[in-house]
Design a protein around this motif. Structure first.
Motif: not given
Length: 458
Positions: A167-174, A336-341, A381-383, A387-389
Motif C-alpha cells: 500500500t505504501g509503495r503504490v501510494s507513493a508511486i501515485g 518502517f510504517g507510514s506513521r514513522a515517515i 502526503q503519500a504516507s 496510513y488511512l488506506a
C-alpha cells in the motif's frame, strides 16, 4: 444476496491497473500545479484584473490604489476557495459513502473529473478584465469542489490496485506520478506559452505575438493545454480499473448517508478513536504541507525577488526533488510504517522552514533550503494516504476518505490565517514562513498520540 466488499479487490498488485491509476495523479497536475498554484490563481490576483488607468498612474496615490485592488483580487480568490472548502466538507463524506454502497466509485471519479476538465476549459474564456474576475474565481471554486470529490473516490481506489503489504509503495508511486506530471506540464507551458524569462526572449513552438502575451492569451492558452492534459491522462483509469463491489448493507439515499455518517463518527469515537485522532492530526499537518507550495511562490517572488518564470523554474526543480523523494519513500513506508515517515517528514519540513526564514533574502539559501524542504513534502502526503488506506474497512474506503477530505477542509483556514497574522506582526512576507511552521509543528504534536498502523498480513 449481498456482494462481498472485497470481491473485486485484486490479491496481487496489477501493474496495468496501477499505471492507469497513477496516470490520474499524473494528469491532476493540470489542476494542482497550473490552476491552483503557479498560473491561474496567480493570474486572477495579478494586475491583469486592475483598471489599466490605475496601473498607468505612477504617483504614490496611484500605487496605493493598485495595491488595494490587488488585495481585493486576492480576497475574491480566497473567498471562492473558502466557499469551495465548505461545500466539500458538507458533501464529500456522503458522496464517498454512496459510491461505496452503490459500487459506483469509479463513476463518481469520472463525473467529477469531467467537472474538473470543464471548469479548467472554461478558464480559457476568462479575459484579463475586471468584469471577468468573478467568473474566474467561480470556475476556480467549482474546479476545486470537483477535484476534491474526485480525490475521494480516487484515493479509495488505492485498495483496488494494491495489496496490503504494498500500500505504501503504490501510494507513493501515485504521488510521484503527480509531481513528475507537474514537471513535464510546467516545462511544456514554460516553453510554449510563458514568455517572461527575466527579461530574456526565448523562442517557443507556439510563439505568441507580443500583443496577446503578458497575462492575456499566454496564460489562457496554457490553461487550455492543461485541460486537455487532464482529460487525456485520466482515460486509462476509467478503462482499466474495475468498479468496486457494491456494499448493499449501506444506506443508498443521500439523506440516509448523512444519518449513517453521524452514527459512524460516534462509533469511531467509541471503538476506533485512533482513526479520529489521525483524521484530526492529518487535517492540521496537511494544511501546513499544502501551504508550503501555496505560499512558496509568493515568498519566492516577494522576499527573494523571483520573476514569474523563475518561480516556475523553481517549481519544476522542487517537483523533481519531491517526485524522486516520494517514489523512494514508498519502500521505506512499507518497511518502517507510514506513521514513522510522516513524523520524520514533518520534522524535516519544520527545520527547513525555519532555515528559509533565517537566511533572510539570500537567494542561494532559498534554493538550497527550498529544494531540501521539497524532499519531505511528497512522502508525508503519500504516507498519510497509505496510513488511512491501511485502517479502512474493505469496501468502505470511500466513506473514510470522504471524512479525510472533510477534516482536511475543516482545518484549511489554519495555515493561511497564521501566515497572514505572522506577516502582519512581522511587517514582512518573510515572517509568514513562521506561521506555516507553527501549523506543521502542531500537526507533529498531534501525531504523537496516533498509534502505529497495523502491519499487513502476508
Amino acid at each position: 444476496m449481498t456482494a462481498s466488499p472485497t470481491a473485486d479487490v485484486p490479491q496481487r498488485t496489477d501493474r496495468r491497473a496501477l499505471v492507469s491509476w497513477a496516470l490520474w495523479d499524473w494528469g491532476s497536475a493540470a489542476f494542482n500545479a497550473v490552476v491552483t498554484t503557479f498560473v491561474f490563481s496567480t493570474y486572477l490576483a495579478s494586475r491583469a484584473f486592475v483598471d489599466p488607468a490605475l496601473v498607468a498612474d505612477t504617483s504614490a496615490a496611484g500605487k496605493a490604489l493598485v495595491e488595494r485592488e490587488l488585495a481585493h483580487n486576492a480576497a475574491v480568490v480566497s473567498t471562492a476557495l473558502t466557499i469551495a472548502g465548505i461545500v466539500v466538507a458538507l458533501v464529500a463524506p456522503a458522496i464517498g459513502r454512496l459510491a461505496d454502497s452503490s459500487g459506483h466509485r469509479r463513476r463518481s471519479v469520472l463525473i467529477a473529473t469531467i467537472g474538473i476538465a470543464l471548469s479548467i476549459g472554461g478558464m480559457v474564456f476568462v479575459a484579463p478584465s475586471q468584469p471577468y474576475l468573478l467568473l474566474g474565481a467561480a470556475l476556480l471554486g467549482i474546479g476545486t469542489v470537483a477535484y476534491e470529490i474526485a480525490s475521494v473516490g480516487y484515493n479509495a481506489m488505492l485498495g483496488q490496485v494494491a495489496t496490503g503489504e504494498q500500500t505504501g509503495r503504490v501510494s507513493a508511486i501515485g504521488w510521484a506520478a503527480g509531481y513528475f506530471g507537474g514537471i513535464v506540464l510546467l516545462v511544456v507551458l514554460l516553453v510554449l506559452c510563458i514568455q517572461d524569462f527575466g527579461g530574456g526572449d526565448v523562442a517557443g513552438l507556439l510563439r505568441l505575438p507580443a500583443t496577446v502575451a503578458s497575462g492575456q492569451w499566454d496564460v489562457r492558452v496554457a490553461i487550455g493545454i492543461a485541460a486537455v492534459w487532464l482529460a487525456v491522462s485520466s482515460i486509462p483509469l476509467f478503462v482499466t480499473v474495475p468498479e468496486a463491489a457494491p456494499d448493499r448493507s449501506r444506506t443508498g439515499s443521500l439523506l440516509g448517508a448523512y444519518v449513517d455518517l453521524v452514527r459512524d463518527v460516534a462509533r469511531l469515537w467509541r471503538e476506533r478513536r485512533n482513526v479520529l485522532a489521525f483524521l484530526l492530526a492529518s487535517a492540521v499537518f496537511r494544511d501546513g504541507v499544502g501551504a508550503v507550495f501555496t505560499f512558496g511562490g509568493i515568498v519566492a517572488a516577494q522576499v527573494f525577488g523571483f520573476s514569474a518564470s523563475q518561480v516556475i523554474l523553481f517549481a519544476i526543480a522542487a517537483n523533481v526533488v519531491a517526485g524522486i523523494a516520494t517514489f523512494l519513500s514508498g519502500r521505506l513506508d512499507d518497511r518502517f510504517g507510514s506513521r514513522a515517515i510522516i513524523a520524520v517528514s514533518l520534522v524535516g519540513l519544520a527545520v527547513c522552514g525555519i532555515g528559509v526564514f533565517a537566511v533572510g533574502t539570500v537567494t542561494a539559501g532559498f534554493w538550497v533550503l527550498g529544494l531540501t524542504l521539497a524532499l519531505f513534502v511528497g512522502p508525508v502526503q503519500a504516507s498519510s494516504r497509505a496510513y488511512l488506506a491501511r485502517l479502512a474497512t474493505p469496501g468502505r474506503e470511500g466513506e473514510l476518505f470522504g471524512l479525510y477530505a472533510t477534516t482536511g477542509r475543516a482545518a484549511s483556514f489554519l495555515a493561511p490565517a497564521l501566515f497572514g497574522v505572522a506577516v502582519t506582526i512581522g511587517g514582512s512576507t518573510r515572517y509568514g514562513i513562521l506561521g506555516v511552521v507553527v501549523v506543521l509543528v502542531a500537526g507533529l504534536v498531534l501525531m504523537a498520540v496516533v498509534k502505529r498502523e497495523p502491519r499487513a498480513v502476508r
